[in-house]
Design an enzyme around this catalytic site. Structure first.
Site, mmCIF file in Angstrom:
data_model
loop_
_atom_site.group_PDB
_atom_site.id
_atom_site.type_symbol
_atom_site.label_atom_id
_atom_site.label_comp_id
_atom_site.label_asym_id
_atom_site.label_seq_id
_atom_site.Cartn_x
_atom_site.Cartn_y
_atom_site.Cartn_z
ATOM 1 N N GLU A 127 0.864 -1.183 0.000
ATOM 2 C CA GLU A 127 0.000 0.000 0.000
ATOM 3 C C GLU A 127 0.895 1.225 0.000
ATOM 4 O OE1 GLU A 127 -3.623 2.180 2.486
ATOM 5 O OE2 GLU A 127 -2.348 0.722 3.510
ATOM 6 N N GLU A 135 4.744 4.720 4.125
ATOM 7 C CA GLU A 135 4.260 6.028 4.565
ATOM 8 C C GLU A 135 5.450 6.921 4.901
ATOM 9 O OE1 GLU A 135 2.436 9.215 5.262
ATOM 10 O OE2 GLU A 135 1.122 7.494 4.827
ATOM 11 N N ASP A 163 -2.829 12.003 -2.784
ATOM 12 C CA ASP A 163 -2.878 13.445 -3.014
ATOM 13 C C ASP A 163 -3.202 13.698 -4.487
ATOM 14 O OD1 ASP A 163 -2.319 16.198 -3.376
ATOM 15 O OD2 ASP A 163 -0.838 16.164 -1.756
ATOM 16 N N LYS A 209 -2.980 20.914 -9.647
ATOM 17 C CA LYS A 209 -2.391 21.856 -10.604
ATOM 18 C C LYS A 209 -1.634 21.106 -11.698
ATOM 19 C CE LYS A 209 -2.021 25.608 -7.253
ATOM 20 N NZ LYS A 209 -1.125 26.572 -6.566
ATOM 21 N N ASP A 246 -11.816 9.877 -3.525
ATOM 22 C CA ASP A 246 -13.077 10.616 -3.498
ATOM 23 C C ASP A 246 -13.008 11.810 -4.435
ATOM 24 O OD1 ASP A 246 -11.159 11.969 -1.927
ATOM 25 O OD2 ASP A 246 -12.731 13.049 -0.847
ATOM 26 N N TYR A 291 -9.998 7.709 6.206
ATOM 27 C CA TYR A 291 -10.524 8.807 5.395
ATOM 28 C C TYR A 291 -11.825 8.385 4.712
ATOM 29 C CZ TYR A 291 -10.366 12.712 2.051
ATOM 30 O OH TYR A 291 -10.664 13.828 1.323
ATOM 31 N N GLU A 292 -11.825 7.202 4.140
ATOM 32 C CA GLU A 292 -13.006 6.699 3.434
ATOM 33 C C GLU A 292 -14.193 6.561 4.383
ATOM 34 O OE1 GLU A 292 -14.294 2.713 0.862
ATOM 35 O OE2 GLU A 292 -12.232 2.977 1.586
#
Length: 211
Positions: free
Chosen positions: A44, A69, A118, A122, A154, A193-194
């Site tokens: 992951e 991470e 993320d 831009k 999302d 987060y989900e």
């Protein structure tokens, strides 16, 4: 969201080197030896606070999971949860995943998960998106030929961008889901987060693809 600094993070990481591997490049091509079994390896990228990888490790005990991470404050939170879970099929890497080929050999990995990466909205930051072609080149090299890349987000813009990126890279799309929670997939493991945003009605997108 900015994570609160944990001044004890470095010491914690050093004290838990059996879980948070300090020198991952040394184990390139040898991860199964570190797990001490021949089970498939899934990774992951951006493991966050660990809810997803722990849930997957419990659901698939016959698979070895490696969570990557960069943020130390987040990594120690994930590590604490892993320790509490007592799951023996998880290892963590506190490193920048700029080039996974430095840590994993060709065909060493059977599954890759990108969860709520993320979006880097831009245009000038396009190359930082984890579904940009330079990252896809890495994934293709370290994955076995039938290996799965699973992507959840999302962010509609990032999802659309990623589908185009996958298609331009000649990947085969096995699933494109525009409202993951509408299908009530019993095998779906949620990230923190989900869980938070789906409870507020936020649509979650999921795609599964192979090279």
């Amino acid at each position: 969201m900015r994570q609160r600094n944990k001044p004890w993070a470095d010491e914690f990481i050093q004290e838990n080197e059996q879980l948070i591997i300090p020198n991952p490049k040394e184990f390139k091509g040898k991860w199964k030896e570190l797990f001490n079994n021949e089970n498939p390896i899934h990774i992951e990228v951006g493991t966050g606070k660990g809810q997803f990888i722990i849930g997957m490790a419990k659901q698939y005990p016959e698979v070895n999971f490696i969570g990557i991470e960069l943020a130390k404050s987040v990594m120690v939170s994930a590590a604490q949860k892993v320790i509490k879970s007592e799951q023996s099929n998880i290892l963590l890497l506190n490193v920048n995943a700029e080039d996974l080929r430095e840590m994993f050999a060709p065909d060493e990995v059977e599954g890759i998960y990108l969860n709520f990466s993320d979006p880097w909205p831009k245009n000038r930051h396009e190359k930082r998106r984890l579904t940009y072609r330079s990252f896809l080149e890495q994934y293709k090299e370290i994955l076995v030929p039938s290996g799965i890349l699973q992507f959840k987000t999302d962010n509609r813009g990032l999802f659309e961008y990623s589908l185009v990126s996958f298609s331009n890279f000649d990947m085969k799309l096995q699933e494109v889901n525009l409202d993951l929670h509408a299908i009530d997939d019993p095998e779906n493991v949620m990230t923190e987060y989900e869980e938070k945003f789906s409870s507020k009605g936020q649509v979650i997108y999921r795609c599964r693809a192979i090279f």
